[in-house]
Scaffold this active site. Structure first.
Site, PDB file in Angstrom:
ATOM      1  N   HIS A 294      15.841 -38.923 -76.062  1.00 53.26           N
ATOM      2  CA  HIS A 294      15.961 -40.215 -75.372  1.00 53.26           C
ATOM      3  C   HIS A 294      15.159 -40.167 -74.072  1.00 53.26           C
ATOM      4  CE1 HIS A 294      18.822 -38.339 -72.584  1.00 53.26           C
ATOM      5  NE2 HIS A 294      19.531 -37.924 -73.643  1.00 53.26           N
TER       6      HIS A 294
ATOM      7  N   CYS B  42      21.085 -33.100 -74.760  1.00 49.74           N
ATOM      8  CA  CYS B  42      19.993 -33.832 -75.398  1.00 49.74           C
ATOM      9  C   CYS B  42      18.637 -33.445 -74.810  1.00 49.74           C
ATOM     10  CB  CYS B  42      20.222 -35.341 -75.248  1.00 49.74           C
ATOM     11  SG  CYS B  42      21.544 -35.968 -76.328  1.00 49.74           S
TER      12      CYS B  42
END
Length: 253
Positions: free
Chosen positions: A201, A227
């Site tokens: 992301h 992430c």
């Protein structure tokens, strides 16, 4: 026979005897004075001898005796004429070399570093995404095994992602972090983590401050909770490059 004043010659003799006796006594006292004085002189001379400069066969009587101040030279009366300021012979000059550290240009926090490492060998074939945990770098590879884009990212600081080949299983245009304090865009998930799913992301934005949680210049450092963070342009490129089922190859070089 009494004398003229009623004093007999015997009396005169006795007076003369007493006078001589006093004279003798006085003489004895004088002798004592002389003797005592002689002792005092001897003691005094001995004290001066102990306090004075030692003399002997190898030591001159004048050793250690300074001349009067009026006969000394210069402002410092303890120095002789042989010591003249400025006449010392200069020895080797020791030069201290100070090495200044190189001046580095300040890092612009809004500029991301350039990633130029080649695609790792053995990272699969065909259309895919390759992520190197060691280099903190991502490659977008097309069906002909050509690299269409590569860049630095910021993966997990806890290093909980294993190596291997995984498939994208979901995508979200907007999402929120598992602890609810950050928002992200262009989420592409490919691994189911212990606390939450792991994916790619853009740089998260803090819900408390409204600012991104890291700078672009920090890309290439593992800073996330799990992430893989990307610059917004790179996040959009990966979003468009993938679909559900696209392979994601995780390696360590």
């Amino acid at each position: 026979m009494a004398g003229r004043y009623g004093v007999s010659s015997g009396s005169a003799t006795r007076h003369s005897s007493r006078r001589r006796s006093r004279v003798r006594r006085r003489s004895r006292f004088h002798g004592v004075r002389v003797t005592v004085l002689s002792c005092s002189l001897a003691v005094t001379a001995g004290v001066f001898a102990l306090a004075g400069t030692a003399t002997g066969p190898d030591v001159p009587a004048s050793a250690g005796v300074l001349p009067p101040l009026s006969e000394r030279d210069g402002d410092d009366a303890s120095r002789g004429t042989d010591r003249v300021p400025g006449t010392k012979t200069a020895g080797p000059v020791m030069v201290k070399v100070v090495v200044e550290p190189p001046v580095e240009a300040p890092v612009d926090p809004n500029v991301k570093p350039v990633a130029d490492a080649a695609l790792p060998a053995g990272s699969g074939t065909g259309h895919r995404v390759v992520f190197d945990i060691t280099q903190q770098q991502v490659w977008l590879v097309d069906a002909d095994d050509a690299v269409v884009r590569t860049y630095f990212v910021s993966g997990s600081r806890y290093d909980q992602l294993p190596t291997g080949t995984f498939d994208v299983f979901s995508k979200s245009r907007d999402t929120v972090s598992w602890h609810g304090t950050e928002t992200m865009e262009y989420m592409v998930r490919f691994f189911r983590g212990e606390n939450s799913n792991i994916g790619f992301h853009d740089l998260p934005v803090s819900t408390a401050t409204g600012a991104e949680v890291q700078t672009l210049s920090q890309l290439g450092l593992p800073l996330s909770d799990g992430c893989i963070r990307q610059d917004l342009e790179d996040a959009v490129a990966l979003w468009e490059h993938t679909e559900v089922g696209t392979p994601v190859v995780v390696v360590r070089t």
